[in-house]
Design an enzyme around this catalytic site. Structure first.
Site, mmCIF file in Angstrom:
data_model
loop_
_atom_site.group_PDB
_atom_site.id
_atom_site.type_symbol
_atom_site.label_atom_id
_atom_site.label_comp_id
_atom_site.label_asym_id
_atom_site.label_seq_id
_atom_site.Cartn_x
_atom_site.Cartn_y
_atom_site.Cartn_z
ATOM 1 N N ASP A 9 0.857 -1.186 0.000
ATOM 2 C CA ASP A 9 0.000 0.000 0.000
ATOM 3 C C ASP A 9 0.892 1.234 0.000
ATOM 4 O O ASP A 9 0.773 2.118 0.837
ATOM 5 C CB ASP A 9 -0.941 0.001 1.222
ATOM 6 C CG ASP A 9 -1.881 1.209 1.227
ATOM 7 O OD1 ASP A 9 -1.990 1.875 0.186
ATOM 8 O OD2 ASP A 9 -2.487 1.487 2.273
ATOM 9 N N ASP A 22 -1.469 9.159 10.154
ATOM 10 C CA ASP A 22 -2.385 8.442 9.275
ATOM 11 C C ASP A 22 -3.609 7.943 10.045
ATOM 12 O O ASP A 22 -3.477 7.448 11.172
ATOM 13 C CB ASP A 22 -1.619 7.236 8.694
ATOM 14 C CG ASP A 22 -2.342 6.568 7.549
ATOM 15 O OD1 ASP A 22 -2.610 7.250 6.549
ATOM 16 O OD2 ASP A 22 -2.633 5.356 7.655
ATOM 17 N N GLU A 67 -4.650 13.177 9.714
ATOM 18 C CA GLU A 67 -5.567 12.788 8.657
ATOM 19 C C GLU A 67 -6.818 12.282 9.360
ATOM 20 O O GLU A 67 -6.825 11.181 9.914
ATOM 21 C CB GLU A 67 -4.968 11.672 7.795
ATOM 22 C CG GLU A 67 -5.836 11.358 6.597
ATOM 23 C CD GLU A 67 -5.924 9.880 6.240
ATOM 24 O OE1 GLU A 67 -6.452 9.590 5.167
ATOM 25 O OE2 GLU A 67 -5.478 9.024 7.032
ATOM 26 N N ASP A 116 -4.473 10.265 -2.353
ATOM 27 C CA ASP A 116 -5.616 9.353 -2.372
ATOM 28 C C ASP A 116 -6.660 9.879 -3.363
ATOM 29 O O ASP A 116 -6.446 10.877 -4.027
ATOM 30 C CB ASP A 116 -6.219 9.252 -0.971
ATOM 31 C CG ASP A 116 -5.278 8.533 -0.003
ATOM 32 O OD1 ASP A 116 -4.556 7.618 -0.453
ATOM 33 O OD2 ASP A 116 -5.255 8.896 1.178
HETATM 34 C C1 NOJ Z 1 -4.596 6.868 4.506
HETATM 35 C C2 NOJ Z 1 -3.547 7.056 3.464
HETATM 36 O O1 NOJ Z 1 -3.621 8.373 2.973
HETATM 37 C C3 NOJ Z 1 -3.803 6.022 2.398
HETATM 38 O O2 NOJ Z 1 -2.991 6.237 1.274
HETATM 39 C C4 NOJ Z 1 -3.583 4.652 2.995
HETATM 40 O O3 NOJ Z 1 -3.923 3.663 2.044
HETATM 41 C C5 NOJ Z 1 -4.447 4.454 4.226
HETATM 42 N N1 NOJ Z 1 -4.444 5.572 5.109
HETATM 43 C C6 NOJ Z 1 -3.981 3.260 5.007
HETATM 44 O O4 NOJ Z 1 -2.787 3.544 5.676
#
Ligand code: NOJ
Length: 553
Positions: free
Chosen positions: A61, A201, A243, A310
């Protein structure tokens, strides 16, 4: 003193080491490459760099699946390279923020490996387990359409583990005091190596109660206070930027009513209505979102952004508003993602219309908060919709028209460069734009200077002034007797507007700090202004001697 709270008026530049600059020709960006580009970033004027995850990771990821919190992934360099980089940034007056991904680990993290191999392991309780498959296993997925469940059976121990995100990202049991202590240790480690804070995050999930029987998760907000206290004991000016895409009534819980929790949050609420305003030329929901999020503790601040790494999440707009944004900016199915958003970069979303792009960025620099740009935005980079999910907007930085856009001397970049067409590196790159005085790059540099010279935006009180036209947004900032007025026209046609500032004690003159369109009020302090299609103005109130005037302390 005003600069002690540096994040109130920072200009943050977000980048991924992996796709920024490769120094050794293996096709993967690295810290030595980034180091070589520090002068570029200093020239652009940014005051902080936010690094996306670069710790050791299987990379399933994009690094948000960490397998060792205390190391740089060897593909990007060493801890030594990292420290050289933070030192180089500091020498240029640039702070470094890094991603802190502690809601979950990678399933290849040694803690998880041990936890699943041995039920009596001390790490067993660092994760969240259930003997049977919980009834709500198909609820609460963050990546609907791609993610199948939030509980997956672990073949080693036969039990189910909880994962809010993909199945290879087991959630940490953040309520466990040992896990909390480890989170502090991770922060302490990177603070010691020179960072000024963290983009944390998935904060709402970090603080949420987790477990198979949990129906309405409690939120452990006090955890945020503990994180902040620790950071400030270690290094007084370090911060957390959260976030947390939550509803406005919850914001103060994250900041803390006395500012005792997090210093910054991204303003997702404003972000979504901003896109609606761009799509529909109706700024009323945006003005409402600004009102809904105006309450902040004195030390709190918003992070203002347009597009991030994202998808553009439109989940909190009304159905009609969401449809308007989809139809304007992401009508095709392959432009959309996770049933709620658009995965494109901004420039193609706005049809490459430079007037609209400048309007959008001018807003980003002038809305209440601290702007957060994304690498490549300064040259108007595009996307590659043939890449899966969010990768389409994560392609390597386009430095020049050399092979692989000057990103790597190797043949196989980690993600393909955008090539050919209007956004290909052959046309859109730093080298070309650097020597073109009308380029997006040079314009961005100028806007960053404007933002830095207007601390009223970071510190002041913002009032939206009515001009009877919902397609025009007038913001008036006031701070320490200085007034800054910023106007944006969302219409695709010229507009004539009238508004009154009711300024006490100033001569009714608005000095244009971007171009030469000063405005003198009529007797009743009425201003009459004509704006071009998608036009904008940045004014400072007062006579010419008010230009750049501000209190320094
Ligand atoms: C938020 C991040 O911005 C995203 O890119 C990620 O996949 C998820 N959190 C999981 O960590």
């Amino acid at each position: 003193m005003i600069n002690d709270l540096w994040y109130k008026n920072a200009v943050v530049y977000c980048l991924s080491v992996e796709t920024f600059m490769d120094s050794n020709g293996d096709g993967i960006g690295d810290f030595q490459g980034l180091q070589r580009r520090l002068d570029y970033l200093a020239g652009l004027g940014v005051t902080a760099i936010w690094l996306m995850p670069f710790q050791a990771s299987p990379g399933r990821d994009d690094g948000y699946d960490v397998s060792d919190y205390y190391n740089v992934d060897p593909r990007y360099g060493t801890l030594g390279d990292f420290v050289e980089f933070t030192h180089g940034a500091k020498q240029r007056g640039i702070r470094v923020l890094i991603d802190l991904v502690v809601n979950h680990t990678s399933d290849e993290h040694p803690w998880f490996k041990e936890a699943r191999a041995d039920k009596t392991s001390k790490y067993r309780d660092w994760y969240v387990w259930s003997r049977t498959k919980p009834k709500n296993a198909s609820e609460g997925m963050v990546f609907p359409g791609v993610q199948k469940s939030t509980w997956t059976r672990d073949t080693h121990s036969g039990e189910y583990y909880f994962h809010r995100f993909y199945d290879f990202q087991p959630d940490l049991n953040t309520a466990n005091p040992l896990v909390q202590a480890e989170i502090l240790k991770i922060m302490g480690f990177w603070i010691q190596l020179g960072v000024s804070g963290f983009r944390m995050d998935a904060v709402p999930f970090v603080i949420a109660e987790k477990g198979a029987d949990v129906k309405k998760p409690k939120e452990y907000f006090d955890m945020l206070r503990a994180f902040r206290e620790f950071l400030q004991w270690r290094k007084g000016d370090s911060i957390i930027l959260a976030e947390a895409n939550v509803v406005p009534r919850e914001n103060m819980q994250y900041f803390g009513h006395d500012g005792e929790r997090l210093q910054m949050m991204f303003n997702f609420h404003v972000n979504q209505s901003l896109f609606y305003a761009l799509a529909s030329a109706d700024t009323r929901p945006l003005a409402r979102a600004m009102r809904d999020t105006e309450k902040l503790p004195r030390t709190g601040q918003w992070g203002v952004f347009l597009r991030n790494h994202d998808e553009l999440d439109l989940g909190r707009l009304s159905k009609n508003e969401r449809e308007a944004v989809f139809s304007a900016f992401g009508p095709d199915e392959d432009m959309q993602l996770y049933d709620r958003g658009i995965r494109r970069r901004l420039a193609p979303m706005l049809g490459g219309d430079i007037r609209r792009l400048k309007l959008a960025y001018s807003l980003m620099y002038s809305l209440p908060g601290t702007p957060v740009l994304r690498y490549g935005d300064e040259i108007g980079m595009g996307d590659d919709l043939s890449l899966p999910e969010r990768n389409c907007a994560r392609t390597p930085m386009q430095w020049s028209n050399e092979p692989q856009g000057g990103f790597t001397k190797g043949q196989k970049p980690v993600l393909p460069l955008i090539s050919q067409g209007p956004y290909g590196y052959e046309n859109v790159n730093v080298a070309f734009q650097r020597r073109d005085s009308d380029s997006m790059l040079n314009w961005t540099e100028r806007m960053i200077r404007m933002r830095k010279e207007a601390p009223e935006i970071g510190w002041g009180t913002c009032t939206v002034i009515d001009c009877q036209d919902p397609g025009v947004l007038i913001m008036r900032y006031e701070w320490r007797e200085n007034v800054v007025v910023i106007i944006h026209n969302f219409h695709d046609k010229p507009v004539e507007i009238s508004f009154s500032l009711n300024n006490k004690g100033n001569p009714g003159m608005l000095i244009d700090i971007l171009d030469g369109h000063d405005s003198q009020a009529t007797g009743t302090y009425e201003h009459h202004i004509v704006l071009e299609p998608y036009g904008f103005r940045w004014y400072r109130a007062g006579g010419l001697d008010y230009l750049l005037k501000r209190s320094e302390v």
